[in-house]
Write an enzyme that holds these catalytic residues in place. Structure first.
Site, short mmCIF file in Angstrom:
data_model
loop_
_atom_site.label_atom_id
_atom_site.label_comp_id
_atom_site.label_asym_id
_atom_site.label_seq_id
_atom_site.Cartn_x
_atom_site.Cartn_y
_atom_site.Cartn_z
N GLY A 61 -3.33 -10.91 -0.69
CA GLY A 61 -4.45 -11.62 -1.29
C GLY A 61 -5.75 -11.21 -0.60
O GLY A 61 -6.20 -10.08 -0.79
N SER A 128 -0.59 -5.19 1.91
CA SER A 128 -1.94 -5.34 1.38
C SER A 128 -2.77 -6.16 2.39
O SER A 128 -2.88 -5.79 3.55
CB SER A 128 -1.88 -5.97 -0.01
OG SER A 128 -3.10 -5.85 -0.69
N TRP A 129 -3.37 -7.29 1.96
CA TRP A 129 -4.07 -8.14 2.92
C TRP A 129 -3.13 -8.57 4.05
O TRP A 129 -3.56 -8.73 5.19
CB TRP A 129 -4.66 -9.36 2.23
CG TRP A 129 -4.98 -10.46 3.21
CD1 TRP A 129 -4.31 -11.63 3.40
CD2 TRP A 129 -6.04 -10.45 4.18
NE1 TRP A 129 -4.89 -12.37 4.42
CE2 TRP A 129 -5.95 -11.66 4.91
CE3 TRP A 129 -7.05 -9.55 4.50
CZ2 TRP A 129 -6.84 -11.99 5.93
CZ3 TRP A 129 -7.94 -9.88 5.53
CH2 TRP A 129 -7.82 -11.08 6.24
N ASP A 286 -1.41 4.47 -4.91
CA ASP A 286 -1.91 3.11 -4.73
C ASP A 286 -3.39 3.10 -5.10
O ASP A 286 -4.21 3.75 -4.44
CB ASP A 286 -1.70 2.69 -3.28
CG ASP A 286 -2.02 1.22 -3.03
OD1 ASP A 286 -2.85 0.66 -3.75
OD2 ASP A 286 -1.44 0.66 -2.08
N HIS A 314 0.75 0.34 -5.72
CA HIS A 314 0.48 -0.62 -4.65
C HIS A 314 1.58 -1.66 -4.47
O HIS A 314 1.86 -2.08 -3.36
CB HIS A 314 -0.84 -1.35 -4.98
CG HIS A 314 -1.26 -2.36 -3.96
ND1 HIS A 314 -1.66 -2.01 -2.69
CD2 HIS A 314 -1.34 -3.72 -4.02
CE1 HIS A 314 -1.99 -3.10 -2.01
NE2 HIS A 314 -1.80 -4.15 -2.80
#
Length: 340
Positions: A61, A128-129, A286, A314
């Site tokens: 996120g 990711s985050w 990605d 991704h």
């Protein structure tokens, strides 16, 4: 532990590992709400084996929530699997709260959970985050980290924001039709504001109709560019509207504030990662987080091994990424067993 020794060990066990898909679904053996600070409470759950290798899963996120599928990357007989919803999302309270919601707050929450569970050192698993947060935690408290498995690296640099959101960035150039749909809720404000500032203004405004249109457009943009061969429409968002709301609100909040870290902070402090073994998994195509980020991190972090997955984007649901992550968790088991 040198990079060569770690890489040799990971390669050795990947040859013999049979489980290359997700493990069967399991349910938590304990769930709770943990009060952290400033009126926030985070939802915390534990599954797998309490006597196993402790691993904390840091979701993406910000604002995506932990979900349920994350447990399936780990052998439940070998791992003590810890998951939690970060501030403002999932089952954490208050939902959608932006106050007292910064990277440092989240780092403090991770360390508070570790202390709450009485864990001296644990494995960080994030995508990711979640990879960003894992790196920030490891830089802040390297002695509390036994290793890391990271996917879809996001380093929180200006070039990373531009790749993802700027009209001249890589994602917009690859997906001009989807990018035009992304611009639509804020196009009247562009020219005098950047796109992220325009979104921030709408998402913090009082017009609920405009706000919901912006939430849907923000989430559709990310979803549409996350996988190579998956079509995603607005109707798909209705399955989990709360997730879409927290994802758009918190992701925009963090990006407009440059993730609350100085430019190039992670790479400039990568020396703090020395001695921490790690596996980096990144899809070659990605479009949310560019592959250069993973390569740059691997060059700065000597104990890491980089796996660039061909024919993958991704998402952790990409077949090649799923396989690599399952292999990495099993290889880490062997790595820790050999160290004992």
């Amino acid at each position: 532990m040198s990079k060569l020794n770690h890489n040799e060990l990971i390669n050795k066990y990947e040859i013999t590992i049979l489980m290359t898909s997700l493990f069967p679904s399991i349910t938590p053996f304990k769930t709770e709400m943990l009060d952290v600070s400033d009126g926030h409470s985070v939802y915390l759950e534990q599954s797998g084996s309490p006597g196993g290798i402790p691993v904390v899963v840091l979701h993406g996120g910000p604002g995506a929530g932990i979900g349920t599928e994350y447990r399936r990357f780990f052998d439940p007989n070998k791992y003590w699997i810890i998951g939690f919803d970060q501030r403002g999302c999932g089952q954490s309270l208050p939902f959608g709260e932006l106050n007292h919601n910064t990277s440092q707050h989240l780092v403090d929450d991770v360390l508070a959970i570790q202390q709450h569970l009485g864990i001296d050192k644990w494995l960080l698993f994030g995508g990711s985050w979640g990879s960003t947060l894992a790196l920030l935690v490891a830089i802040a408290a390297p002695a509390k980290v036994s290793g890391m498995i990271l996917r879809g690296i996001f380093l929180g640099r200006e070039q990373d924001y531009q790749w993802y959101l700027d009209p001249k960035g890589g994602a917009a150039q690859l997906f001009p039709d989807y990018y035009q749909a992304f611009l639509k809720p804020v196009e009247a404000m562009l020219g005098r504001r950047s796109i992220v500032d325009a979104y921030s203004s709408v998402l913090s405004g009082s017009n609920d109709i405009q706000k919901m249109a912006a939430i849907k457009a923000w989430c559709l943009w990310e979803a549409r560019i996350s996988r190579l061969h998956t079509e995603y429409s607005e109707e798909d968002l209705s399955d989990n509207l709360n997730r879409a709301i927290s994802l758009a609100l918190l992701e925009c909040h963090y990006i407009v504030n440059k993730c609350f870290v100085p430019e190039n902070y992670i790479l400039e402090h990568a020396d703090k990662l020395a001695g921490i073994p790690g596996t980096i998994v990144h899809g070659r195509y990605d479009c949310v987080c560019k592959v250069e980020s993973a390569y740059a991190l691997s060059q700065a972090w000597q104990e890491s091994q980089l796996h660039i997955i061909p024919n993958a984007g991704h998402s952790s649901a990409e077949q090649g990424v799923t396989k690599a992550l399952c292999q990495a968790t099993q290889a880490m088991v062997k790595f820790f067993e050999e160290k004992q």
